[in-house]
Motif scaffolding. Structure first.
Motif, short mmCIF file in Angstrom:
data_model
loop_
_atom_site.label_atom_id
_atom_site.label_comp_id
_atom_site.label_asym_id
_atom_site.label_seq_id
_atom_site.Cartn_x
_atom_site.Cartn_y
_atom_site.Cartn_z
N UNK A 132 0.84 -1.20 0.00
CA UNK A 132 0.00 0.00 0.00
C UNK A 132 0.87 1.25 0.00
N UNK A 133 0.26 2.38 -0.34
CA UNK A 133 0.97 3.66 -0.37
C UNK A 133 -0.03 4.77 -0.13
N UNK A 134 0.45 6.01 -0.08
CA UNK A 134 -0.45 7.14 0.12
C UNK A 134 -1.45 7.26 -1.03
N UNK A 135 -1.00 6.94 -2.23
CA UNK A 135 -1.89 7.02 -3.39
C UNK A 135 -2.74 5.76 -3.54
N UNK A 136 -2.32 4.69 -2.89
CA UNK A 136 -3.05 3.43 -2.95
C UNK A 136 -3.11 2.84 -1.55
N UNK A 137 -3.95 3.43 -0.69
CA UNK A 137 -3.96 3.03 0.73
C UNK A 137 -4.43 1.60 0.96
N UNK A 138 -5.22 1.06 0.04
CA UNK A 138 -5.66 -0.33 0.15
C UNK A 138 -5.17 -1.07 -1.09
N UNK A 139 -4.30 -2.05 -0.88
CA UNK A 139 -3.76 -2.83 -1.98
C UNK A 139 -4.23 -4.27 -1.85
N UNK A 140 -4.79 -4.80 -2.92
CA UNK A 140 -5.26 -6.18 -2.94
C UNK A 140 -4.42 -6.98 -3.92
N UNK A 141 -3.95 -8.14 -3.47
CA UNK A 141 -3.19 -9.04 -4.33
C UNK A 141 -4.10 -10.17 -4.79
N UNK A 142 -4.19 -10.38 -6.09
CA UNK A 142 -5.07 -11.39 -6.66
C UNK A 142 -4.27 -12.66 -6.97
N UNK A 143 -4.83 -13.79 -6.56
CA UNK A 143 -4.13 -15.06 -6.72
C UNK A 143 -3.79 -15.35 -8.17
N UNK A 144 -4.69 -15.01 -9.09
CA UNK A 144 -4.45 -15.33 -10.50
C UNK A 144 -3.42 -14.41 -11.16
N UNK A 145 -2.92 -13.42 -10.41
CA UNK A 145 -1.87 -12.53 -10.93
C UNK A 145 -0.53 -12.76 -10.24
N UNK A 146 -0.50 -13.60 -9.22
CA UNK A 146 0.72 -13.84 -8.46
C UNK A 146 1.57 -14.92 -9.12
N UNK A 147 2.87 -14.78 -9.01
CA UNK A 147 3.78 -15.73 -9.65
C UNK A 147 4.39 -16.73 -8.68
N UNK A 148 4.14 -16.56 -7.38
CA UNK A 148 4.69 -17.47 -6.39
C UNK A 148 4.25 -17.08 -5.00
N UNK A 149 4.69 -17.80 -3.98
CA UNK A 149 4.31 -17.48 -2.60
C UNK A 149 4.66 -16.04 -2.24
N UNK A 150 3.71 -15.36 -1.59
CA UNK A 150 3.84 -13.93 -1.32
C UNK A 150 3.27 -13.60 0.04
N UNK A 151 3.93 -12.75 0.83
CA UNK A 151 3.37 -12.32 2.12
C UNK A 151 2.10 -11.51 1.93
N UNK A 152 1.09 -11.78 2.77
CA UNK A 152 -0.16 -11.03 2.76
C UNK A 152 -0.53 -10.73 4.22
N UNK A 153 -1.51 -9.86 4.40
CA UNK A 153 -1.87 -9.45 5.76
C UNK A 153 -2.71 -10.49 6.49
N UNK A 154 -3.69 -11.05 5.78
CA UNK A 154 -4.65 -11.93 6.44
C UNK A 154 -5.33 -12.82 5.43
N UNK A 155 -6.01 -13.85 5.93
CA UNK A 155 -6.75 -14.77 5.07
C UNK A 155 -7.75 -15.52 5.93
N UNK A 156 -8.72 -16.16 5.29
CA UNK A 156 -9.63 -17.00 6.04
C UNK A 156 -8.88 -18.23 6.51
#
Length: 306
Positions: A132-156
């Motif tokens: 996230x950033x000041x211009x993008x305060x909420x950043x969402x990572x989509x599984x179908x765009x990821x290339x490998x294991x990635x840190x995220x904030x939370x999940x079910x």
């Protein structure tokens, strides 16, 4: 594997068999299902599948803590948690274990698979305050765009492979929350109070249901939305717990707080526009929020554990 059941939908034995095909052992923790559900529940028992009946609905957090503690007593290093309507795809566990075994993620407390929903238009995503950033305060990572294991904030928690030692050291899931946002609270607590990371493993797959979901198009914006048709009591808990989590985690993670606020607005909008019994559901949201505010005001310091 820990599977939490509460009046599970038909087909539970088949789902348990598919989980047991990957896990060393399966512990079903039943949260007080109605008698009609017991025949299918008991049909799941086998040499590698045990059933613990709590007798009454103690909430998802208490059931998870019970199951994971039992797994720890059996000598398990990892616990793989499930809702009663989730099914892992073949090879799911191997990929999750590979992530937790990767030295790059030695500080991870858990990893989660990508979720496949019944409606393919629902994309699996996770919030990431690191991106996230000041211009993008909420950043969402989509599984179908990821290339490998990635840190995220939370999940079910359904499909989550977690380290049993980290669960024990943290005090486990907060049982006062009962249901909804229980996993969110634990993920944020592990990150900010224990310095641990959650890793998304997009190559692993889990079939999961969001409930009685229907596809609708948002007027004027031509955008798909998916009403979940939660019960009134679920809306009460979601609203109450959201207030409590804001009190606990807003300062450490303002990006998540904004994400949760937008989620609350979106949820209320879907109820008003598309769901039946909307008056009572909105009332439940208001009453749950009011209860959360009262509890938060009485608490001098935000709770940090169970």
């Amino acid at each position: 594997a820990i599977v939490i059941t509460y009046n599970p939908p038909p087909g539970l034995p088949d789902r348990i068999r598919r989980i047991a095909a990957q896990a060393d052992a399966v512990i079903i923790v039943d949260n007080g299902s109605e008698p009609d559900s017991r025949p299918e529940l008991l049909a799941c028992a086998s040499d590698t599948v045990s059933i613990a009946e709590l007798g009454t609905n103690k909430g998802i957090a208490a059931a998870l803590n019970f199951g994971i503690t039992h797994a720890q007593q059996m000598g398990a290093r990892y616990a793989w948690t499930f809702d009663h309507d989730s099914v892992p795809e073949p090879g799911c566990l191997d990929q999750l274990l590979a992530t937790l075994s990767n030295p790059q993620f030695k500080d991870a407390f858990a990893t989660v698979p990508a979720i496949r929903y019944a409606d393919p238009a629902i994309r699996c995503r996770w919030p990431s305050s690191e991106r996230s950033s000041a211009l993008r305060p909420v950043c969402l990572l989509y599984a179908d765009e990821m290339t490998g294991p990635t840190p995220v904030d939370l999940a079910i928690q359904s499909g989550m492979l977690l380290k049993v030692a980290d669960h024990h050291a943290s005090g486990g899931f907060d049982e006062t929350l009962f249901i909804d946002l229980v996993d969110t609270d634990w993920c944020l607590r592990m990150r900010h109070h224990h310095g641990k990371r959650l890793i998304a493993t997009p190559g692993s797959q889990l079939q999961h249901s969001l409930g009685d979901v229907t596809r609708r198009t948002l007027p004027f914006f031509d955008k798909l939305v998916f009403p979940t048709r939660h019960s009134e009591i679920r809306h009460w808990f979601i609203a109450r717990n959201r207030i409590l989590l804001w009190q606990r985690h807003c300062k450490n993670n303002p990006s998540w707080a904004l994400y949760e606020l937008l989620g609350a607005i979106k949820l209320a909008g879907k109820v008003v526009c598309y769901e039946q019994n909307r008056k009572n559901k909105i009332k439940a949201m208001i009453l749950g929020s009011a209860r959360g505010i009262r509890v938060a005001l009485k608490s001098k310091t935000p709770p940090s554990g169970t």
